[in-house]
Scaffold this motif. Structure first.
Motif: not given
Length: 477
Positions: A222-231, A261-269, A421-423, A437-444
């Motif tokens: 229920r908590l995981l982010p899911v992209p939609g058609g407008e994403s 691997r964590g669902g964000a659309g982009a990563v800046r380093y 941390s990244g996840l 975010a902490g709970s779901v990240g630790a679970y995955l």
């Protein structure tokens, strides 16, 4: 979601239920569940030797009534009474009527040695501190025996509310917990003493606010982010990673790997490991101008492998987006700066880092994980993810602490925390609260660790690689 309640709440629920039931009915419910669990473990009850370790409270009464049920099914049942004058009288009478017998502690070790099953009813959920000498000797004998050990409600000698073990305690193969889980059954070090845990419903009415929560697949789904058609990549969230150093470039690579691997659309380093990051992950958006000038992000991760560079930590903490602080960032972060933040902050220490932040020995944190996570969250006004054999996530505002049920000992490997941390940072950027975010990240992360290891040694990069499989396992369940 699995929930656990503290002793005071359980006691209140028991009193309320007992007021509505005939006298002794609640104990009979408990005994029926205990006897059924013991019978399942034994396989065949008739002719088996069962020894009850009986203290003076209702816990001992539950054991005596359960023993009576097993005796009526043909088991040879002997009750070792640690305080004969204070044993539950009705339970003891029921055992004797069923053909069981009662003995004192003298000679009990011989009985334990010959038993097929031991039922631990020495101390109930109100017990504090380790076992007294006579009980400790029985616990030691139980550990040496070949018998299966079943604990009534929780192993005697562990703290039901905190999971602390302050002395000798019974080590169970199975704990039959009555009415609800207790926090000590889900938190190390006590969790290690509980073995498998079986919940028996005895009809308690419990409040919605639990002491402890453990997410399960449905909750995470229920908590995981899911992209939609407008994403697009920006609407899905952009996570910034300020990590790595000349000495620890791998930490940056692994944190970026987890973030991708964590669902964000982009990563800046941002950091000195840009060449290593871009060589491994060309999709990463790399900047060499520091966090303030890296471009827009929805969350930051700062600290993995950062060495002594405090400037990036300060810049990130001054931002107005959610921030995850890990590893060197925990050492470099100013507490007042963390407390002054208005956006969410998620701190992810292991026991050693938490001990340094609290100014206590590491052993104190490891022995009192729940109290340590809460204390750290309160001091810093942040959400704290305390990593370890039991990973806990505590919010500064109080409420139920989350305990992570996934994982494997093989996750104790260099770089594993950088992937987490990244996840978790990526999940922050996608819009989850710091607690979620902490709970779901630790679970995955824990589930990915299990999949990657599959009973063998595993590297941190393997864990990151297995996150999509863990994600699919959750969403397909």
């Amino acid at each position: 979601m699995r929930t656990a309640y503290n002793v005071e709440t359980v006691r209140a629920a028991e009193r309320e239920l007992m007021a509505r039931l005939p006298e002794g009915a609640l104990m009979q419910r408990a005994a029926a569940g205990l006897a059924a669990a013991c019978a399942d473990l034994l396989g065949r009850v008739y002719g088996r030797r069962v020894v009850l370790l009986v203290g003076s409270g209702d816990n001992g009464g539950d054991a005596l009534y359960a023993g009576a049920r097993l005796a009526r099914r043909g088991a040879g049942v002997a009750a070792v009474l640690l305080a004969p004058e204070r044993a539950h009288p009705a339970g003891l009478a029921a055992l004797r009527r069923a053909g069981g017998r009662a003995v004192g502690v003298e000679g009990a070790e011989r009985l334990i040695e010959q038993a097929d099953l031991l039922l631990d009813g020495i101390v109930g959920i109100g017990g504090k501190g380790g076992l007294r000498p006579d009980a400790a000797r029985l616990a030691e004998a139980a550990e040496r025996s070949r018998a299966a050990v079943v604990a009534v409600d929780l192993p005697s000698g562990v703290d039901a509310d905190t999971g602390e073990v302050r002395g000798a305690a019974v080590r169970a193969d199975l704990t039959v917990t009555l009415g609800t889980h207790k926090p000590g059954l889900l938190i190390d070090p006590a969790r290690e003493y509980a073995g498998s845990v079986r919940l028996v419903d005895i009809g308690l009415s419990l409040p919605p606010q639990a002491e402890l929560e453990a997410l399960q697949h449905a909750d995470v789904r229920r908590l995981l982010p899911v992209p939609g058609g407008e994403s697009d990549k920006y609407r899905r969230g952009v996570v910034g990673i300020a990590a790595g150093s000349a000495r620890y470039p791998g930490a940056a690579v692994l944190a970026v790997y987890g973030a991708l691997r964590g669902g964000a659309g982009a990563v800046r380093y941002v950091g000195p490991a840009a060449d290593a990051v871009i060589a491994r992950f060309p999709e990463t958006l790399v900047s060499d101008r520091g966090p303030k000038h890296a471009g827009r992000v929805q969350a930051w991760v700062v600290g993995p492998g950062a060495g002594d560079d405090a400037s990036a930590v300060g810049e990130v903490l001054a931002s107005e987006v959610p921030v995850l602080v890990d590893a060197d960032g925990l050492r470099l972060a100013d507490r007042d700066a963390v407390r002054a933040r208005t956006a969410p902050t998620l701190m992810t220490p292991h026991a050693g880092e938490a001990a340094a932040l609290l100014g206590v020995p590491r052993e104190e944190v490891e022995g009192a994980r729940l109290a340590s996570a809460r204390e750290l969250a309160g001091r810093y006004g942040a959400t704290v993810l305390l990593k370890g054999s039991t990973t806990l996530v505590a919010d500064a505002g109080g409420g139920a602490v989350r305990v992570n049920p996934t994982g494997t000992a093989w996750l104790a490997t260099a770089g594993s925390g950088d992937v987490l941390s990244g996840l978790a940072g990526s999940l922050l950027a996608s819009g989850l609260s710091a607690l979620d975010a902490g709970s779901v990240g630790a679970y995955l992360h824990g589930l990915a660790g299990r999949f990657a290891a599959d009973g063998a040694p595993v590297g941190a990069h393997d864990v990151a690689e297995a996150v999509p499989a863990a994600w699919r396992d959750v969403t397909d369940a």
